[in-house]
Each structure stands twice: as C-alpha cells, then as structure tokens.
Motif scaffolding. Structure first.
Motif, mmCIF file in Angstrom:
data_model
loop_
_atom_site.group_PDB
_atom_site.id
_atom_site.type_symbol
_atom_site.label_atom_id
_atom_site.label_comp_id
_atom_site.label_asym_id
_atom_site.label_seq_id
_atom_site.Cartn_x
_atom_site.Cartn_y
_atom_site.Cartn_z
ATOM 1 N N PHE A 173 0.838 -1.201 0.000
ATOM 2 C CA PHE A 173 0.000 0.000 0.000
ATOM 3 C C PHE A 173 0.875 1.254 0.000
ATOM 4 C CE2 PHE A 173 -2.952 -2.702 2.874
ATOM 5 C CZ PHE A 173 -3.291 -3.502 1.783
ATOM 6 N N ASN A 174 1.644 1.403 -1.044
ATOM 7 C CA ASN A 174 2.531 2.561 -1.086
ATOM 8 C C ASN A 174 2.562 3.135 -2.500
ATOM 9 O OD1 ASN A 174 4.257 4.476 -0.155
ATOM 10 N ND2 ASN A 174 6.070 3.163 -0.159
ATOM 11 N N PRO A 175 1.960 4.267 -2.728
ATOM 12 C CA PRO A 175 1.330 5.121 -1.726
ATOM 13 C C PRO A 175 -0.034 4.573 -1.306
ATOM 14 C CG PRO A 175 0.893 6.015 -3.897
ATOM 15 C CD PRO A 175 1.811 4.841 -4.093
ATOM 16 N N LEU A 176 -0.458 4.982 -0.116
ATOM 17 C CA LEU A 176 -1.837 4.743 0.277
ATOM 18 C C LEU A 176 -2.593 6.023 -0.039
ATOM 19 C CD1 LEU A 176 -4.126 3.181 1.668
ATOM 20 C CD2 LEU A 176 -3.358 4.152 3.839
ATOM 21 N N LEU A 177 -3.585 5.905 -0.906
ATOM 22 C CA LEU A 177 -4.395 7.077 -1.248
ATOM 23 C C LEU A 177 -5.789 6.903 -0.648
ATOM 24 C CD1 LEU A 177 -4.879 9.706 -2.986
ATOM 25 C CD2 LEU A 177 -5.783 8.186 -4.721
ATOM 26 N N ILE A 178 -6.152 7.823 0.234
ATOM 27 C CA ILE A 178 -7.477 7.772 0.857
ATOM 28 C C ILE A 178 -8.326 8.821 0.162
ATOM 29 C CG2 ILE A 178 -8.729 8.116 3.017
ATOM 30 C CD1 ILE A 178 -5.871 7.694 4.369
ATOM 31 N N PHE A 179 -9.436 8.406 -0.420
ATOM 32 C CA PHE A 179 -10.258 9.422 -1.072
ATOM 33 C C PHE A 179 -11.709 9.346 -0.640
ATOM 34 C CE2 PHE A 179 -12.649 7.089 -4.335
ATOM 35 C CZ PHE A 179 -11.943 5.906 -4.422
ATOM 36 N N GLY A 180 -12.413 10.452 -0.790
ATOM 37 C CA GLY A 180 -13.812 10.510 -0.403
ATOM 38 C C GLY A 180 -14.260 11.957 -0.277
ATOM 39 N N GLY A 181 -15.579 12.146 -0.133
ATOM 40 C CA GLY A 181 -16.144 13.499 -0.094
ATOM 41 C C GLY A 181 -15.755 14.294 1.155
ATOM 42 N N VAL A 182 -16.233 15.517 1.188
ATOM 43 C CA VAL A 182 -15.920 16.422 2.297
ATOM 44 C C VAL A 182 -16.450 15.884 3.618
ATOM 45 C CG1 VAL A 182 -15.888 18.880 2.872
ATOM 46 C CG2 VAL A 182 -16.882 18.119 0.697
ATOM 47 N N GLY A 183 -15.667 16.011 4.653
ATOM 48 C CA GLY A 183 -16.131 15.701 5.998
ATOM 49 C C GLY A 183 -16.338 14.225 6.268
ATOM 50 N N LEU A 184 -15.697 13.366 5.475
ATOM 51 C CA LEU A 184 -15.885 11.934 5.702
ATOM 52 C C LEU A 184 -14.720 11.290 6.455
ATOM 53 C CD1 LEU A 184 -17.617 10.763 2.401
ATOM 54 C CD2 LEU A 184 -18.626 11.304 4.610
ATOM 55 N N GLY A 185 -13.750 12.077 6.868
ATOM 56 C CA GLY A 185 -12.713 11.522 7.739
ATOM 57 C C GLY A 185 -11.344 11.323 7.110
ATOM 58 N N LYS A 186 -11.087 11.904 5.937
ATOM 59 C CA LYS A 186 -9.778 11.721 5.293
ATOM 60 C C LYS A 186 -8.644 12.289 6.151
ATOM 61 C CE LYS A 186 -11.043 14.107 1.698
ATOM 62 N NZ LYS A 186 -12.443 14.419 2.036
ATOM 63 N N THR A 187 -8.845 13.527 6.597
ATOM 64 C CA THR A 187 -7.798 14.164 7.384
ATOM 65 C C THR A 187 -7.579 13.414 8.697
ATOM 66 O OG1 THR A 187 -8.265 16.294 6.375
ATOM 67 C CG2 THR A 187 -7.140 16.341 8.495
ATOM 68 N N HIS A 188 -8.698 13.043 9.323
ATOM 69 C CA HIS A 188 -8.609 12.306 10.582
ATOM 70 C C HIS A 188 -7.800 11.002 10.393
ATOM 71 C CE1 HIS A 188 -10.904 10.915 14.423
ATOM 72 N NE2 HIS A 188 -9.828 10.171 14.261
ATOM 73 N N LEU A 189 -8.171 10.245 9.385
ATOM 74 C CA LEU A 189 -7.494 8.961 9.171
ATOM 75 C C LEU A 189 -6.007 9.157 8.837
ATOM 76 C CD1 LEU A 189 -7.626 5.899 8.994
ATOM 77 C CD2 LEU A 189 -8.561 6.093 6.684
ATOM 78 N N ALA A 190 -5.719 10.150 8.033
ATOM 79 C CA ALA A 190 -4.323 10.414 7.663
ATOM 80 C C ALA A 190 -3.482 10.733 8.912
ATOM 81 C CB ALA A 190 -4.249 11.561 6.657
ATOM 82 N N HIS A 191 -4.030 11.567 9.790
ATOM 83 C CA HIS A 191 -3.326 11.867 11.042
ATOM 84 C C HIS A 191 -3.184 10.602 11.882
ATOM 85 C CE1 HIS A 191 -2.735 16.229 11.339
ATOM 86 N NE2 HIS A 191 -3.826 16.363 10.615
ATOM 87 N N ALA A 192 -4.273 9.838 11.963
ATOM 88 C CA ALA A 192 -4.250 8.640 12.812
ATOM 89 C C ALA A 192 -3.103 7.713 12.403
ATOM 90 C CB ALA A 192 -5.592 7.910 12.731
#
Ligand code: ADP
Ligand code: MG
Length: 475
Positions: A173-192
C-alpha cells in the motif's frame, strides 16, 4: 507623451492585474522591474532564474497578450535575471541560455546567478536562522485510530491505514491514497496513521502537510531561490502524508517537484500517504505520470457512513465530551444528517451549546430546530460540475450542448457564463476551468470572463442572466 519601458510595463501590469488572482499578481509581477525599451523589445528584470522559468511556464500567454497590445505583433520580451551576489560585486555574471521555443515571446538575455550554492539544508517549516534539526511532524494527536470509529463505509481504508502504520513502507500500500467526499474523515485517518507510526517507531521522521501548504512552501522556495533545499528537505522524510492532493490540480510546477520527491521516497522504501476528494480516475489536471504513481499502491475510499455508524460516532463524541443525551435525540440527529460527519458533529455541538447557554433541556423540539437551521445553513461546496448544471438548466439545454463546439450565440453565452462563475466561485485555475468546461484552453476562459464583465455592464438582458444565476448559485 513619450513611450518608456516603464509606461509600457505599467500598462501591461494593469491588464495582467485584471486577469489573474491578486496573490499571484503580488508574488510574480510586483517584483519585476522594467529596465529598457528598444524598438519593440521590452527588457524586464526578474529576481531569479526560477522566477523566469515560472513566468515562462505559467504566464507567458498573458504576457504576450499584454505586450502585443502595447507594442504590436512584433513585440518581444527580454528577461534579465538579477541575482544579488554575496561578494559585493555589482557586475552581474552574464550568460546566454537558449531561448525557449515553447513561446512566441522570446527570452534572450538571461543572466544566471553567480552564487547558487546552498550551504545548508533549509527546512521550510522553520524561520531562517533558527537552527532546528528535529522535524516536527505537524500531527494532531486528537486524531487517532481509537476515536476513528469503524463502519462498513470506512473498513477498507481504516484497515489499510492500520497495516501501513504497523509496517510503513513495507506493504504494497505505497502510496496509500485515501479518497472521499468532504467531511468523511480523510484528514482524521491520515493523522491517525501518522500518530500511530510515531508511537510505534519514534525514530522515524513523519511529516503531515496539506497540499496547499506544500504548494505555498514550494512557491516560496522558488522565490527565495532555494528550490533544491526544499526538495532535499522532503527527501529525508520517512513517512510523508499529503492531505488534499486535488489541490495540486493545474499546478504543474508543484506537481513536478512532488513527482521527484515521490520517486525518491518510493525508491528508498519510504511511505507516502495521500488524501484526495476524488478517485485518481476523476482527478482533473493532474499530470498523467503522477496519476499513474498514485495508482501504484492502494486507493481506498471513505464513503458516507450508514445510520449505525453515525449513531456510534455521535455516542463516542458525547462520551468523550462527558455529555449525556437521550437516545431518541441522538437517533434523530443521526437520521437527519447523513452525508457528512463534520456536519453531524457540528449539529451535536450546537445542540449542546444551545441547551447550556439557554439553560434549556435537550428535547426533541430543540433538536429539530437546531438540525433544521444546521442543514439550511450548511455551506454547499460549489463545484464546476454543479455550476455547469445550474447554468444549463437555466438556459434549458443539456450539459453536452453547453460544452459543444458550436458558435450559436446563446450557447456560447451560456458557456461563457459557466466559465465566469467557475472563476468566481471556485479556486480552480483558468486552465482547469477550461479543461472541465468543454476542453477549452486558459485563454478562452480569460476571454469569457472579460466578455461577461463587459456584457453585464452594457447589456440589460445579459445582466439579468448574471443576477439570476448569482442567486441560484448563492451558497
Ligand atoms: P475530511 O478530511 O474528509 O473532510 P475530516 O477528517 O476533517 O474529514 O473529518 C471531519 C470530522 O469527522 C472530524 O472531526 C473527524 O474527527 C470526524 N470523523 C470522520 N470520520 C470519523 C470516524 N470514522 N469516527 C469518528 N469521527 C470521525
Ligand atoms: Mg480534510
């Protein structure tokens, strides 16, 4: 009145200023000095070689239009690259480099900097002069896996994130690309993911950055002529997390530099984590070679959470905040706010605030009021697609017609209006707007914006179109 380098340049600047973003104007045009005018050739002095390259890459068309307007078809532009050197020697070191044949405006005398060694690695997060070898990860410890609740909507992305966190750079999984609409948790998951890696591997260098900030740093590095330092800085990161890469759309310079950084990291087994509001196939104006890199690893989607997940997210939030709320009310909120976790949290926070400010009990009626207001007041994100839809509905045509190559006046006008509103209401570049509205180029969009401006002052009917559409598009 005599025509001087200064007067010609001032007129060009006036035109340019009207046609580009104020910030871009400030960054790229204010530092330019008009030096001399010989016949039809204007010499301008720019601060560095990168500055010159940037102008050539991004602004050569508008420069050409502006200068042709002033000096006619045979106009020429000469760049003089000014670099302060550290020896107090006022005589610039001069060298000719071949003129770029990409553009009709030719660059000729290019003085390249005498001293462009970079003695030390500069960290773009740090104010120059202050030494700091430790790179701050810029992670938010409140965004953890623990409070990123699992549901069907995020299971794949969440478990891929966990896998990456336990073996950064060591999974496919390199790169791991997380995608999805606004406010669905992308930033949260990336930080996690970053937080978890820091926890497991304290010696690794993790860096979280938004694509917007990355772009800004890159532009600054170009301005300060330390682009290499910028690249080196990013090449020593072990885990690089870039949030909202869709922001790189149309920004070819930044994409280019990111491409090099990405390759270096990937080749050295470093982990890259990206987020985006779109799947790679839907990304506009991202270079093909970069898109193909994004697809090397895993793209995992965050979808809208189902009802059960929404309820557990709300309960978890209330529990962490130490607030109790009747089950019925939690369910009411979860039922009515569906698409976006940020809004879900927003509604529950205003509900708590309302009840404590007004010393009211939290009742289903209060919940109704809050949710209603909340849903109404939430800003919709205007997308270029949405603008095209509204404009074509308004003129009762379909989007294909709006985008078609026809020169029929009402269709051309509809298209120009769509371009005008796209420029006004989105952050997209002219090039990106053009490519999304019928595959036109950036000059066409520029022209459309001017035409709409003109027509809305001279043509009453047209002004009404603009007003009606403004209302319809009001967010
Ligand atoms: P995005 O970056 O996709 O726009 P964010 O990561 O900013 O979205 O998430 C918006 C809000 O929703 C944040 O406060 C985040 O903590 C919360 N959130 C998103 N997904 C979850 C989840 N699965 N569990 C708990 N909270 C979540
Ligand atoms: Mg985000």
């Amino acid at each position: 009145m005599s025509v001087t380098a200064q007067s010609v340049w001032n007129n060009c600047l006036e035109f340019i200023k009207d046609n580009i973003q104020p910030q871009a104007y400030k960054t790229w045009f204010e530092p330019i000095i008009a030096v001399k005018l010989t016949d039809k050739s204007l010499s301008i002095q720019v601060p560095s070689k990168f500055f010159y390259e940037w102008l050539e890459e991004h602004y050569v068309k508008i420069l050409k239009v502006a200068l042709t307007k002033e000096l006619g078809e045979t106009a020429k532009l000469v760049y003089i690259i000014k670099m302060e050197n550290t020896y107090g020697n006022k005589q610039p070191f001069t060298e000719k480099i071949p003129s770029s044949n990409r553009s009709a405006v030719k660059s000729q005398d290019v003085d390249i900097p005498l001293n462009n060694k970079s003695p030390e690695l500069r960290n773009p997060f740090i104010i120059p002069g202050i030494r700091n070898v430790k790179i701050e990860s810029q992670l938010n410890p409140n965004y953890s896996f623990e409070n990123f609740l699992e549901g069907d909507s995020n299971r794949l992305a969440r478990s891929a994130g966990l896998a990456v966190a336990s073996k950064p750079g060591g999974t496919s999984f390199n790169p791991l690309l997380i995608f999805g609409g606004v406010g669905l948790g992308k930033t949260h998951l990336a930080h996690a993911i970053g937080v978890d890696i820091k926890d497991k591997y304290p010696e690794k260098t993790v860096l979280y950055i938004s694509a917007e900030k990355f772009t800004q740093q890159y532009i600054d590095s170009v301005k300060k002529n330390n682009r290499n330092d910028f690249i080196h800085f990013y090449q020593i990161i072990d885990i690089l997390i870039i949030d909202d890469v869709q922001f790189l759309s149309g920004k070819t310079g930044t994409q280019d530099v990111f491409f090099h950084i990405f390759n270096h990291l990937h080749q050295n087994g470093k982990q890259v984590i990206l987020t985006s509001d779109k799947a790679p196939v839907d990304m506009q104006d991202i270079e093909q070679r970069l898109l193909s890199r994004f697809k090397w690893g895993l793209s995992a989607e965050l979808q809208s959470p189902d009802f059960e997940t929404r309820v557990s997210i709300l309960k978890n939030k209330l529990y962490r905040d130490g607030v109790e709320m009747p089950e019925e009310i939690i369910e009411y909120v979860a039922k009515n706010i569906k698409s976006n976790i940020r809004e879900l949290e927003g509604a529950i926070i205003s509900l708590i605030a309302q009840s404590s400010f007004n010393k009211k009990e939290i009742t289903i009626d209060l919940a109704k009021q809050v949710v209603e207001k909340f849903v109404k007041n939430t800003k919709r994100e205007v997308s270029i697609d949405y603008i095209q839809k509204v404009v074509s509905d308004y003129f009762q045509m379909d989007i294909d017609t709006l985008q078609s190559k026809t020169r029929k006046r009402h269709i051309v006008q509809a298209r120009q209006l769509a371009m005008f509103f796209a420029k006004k209401l989105t952050k997209a570049s002219l090039a990106s707007i053009g490519s999304q509205i019928g595959k036109r180029d950036h000059a066409t969009v520029l022209h459309a914006c001017k035409t709409v401006d003109n027509l809305s002052t001279t043509d009453k009917q047209f002004r009404k179109y603009v007003e009606d559409l403004s209302k319809k598009l009001a967010v």
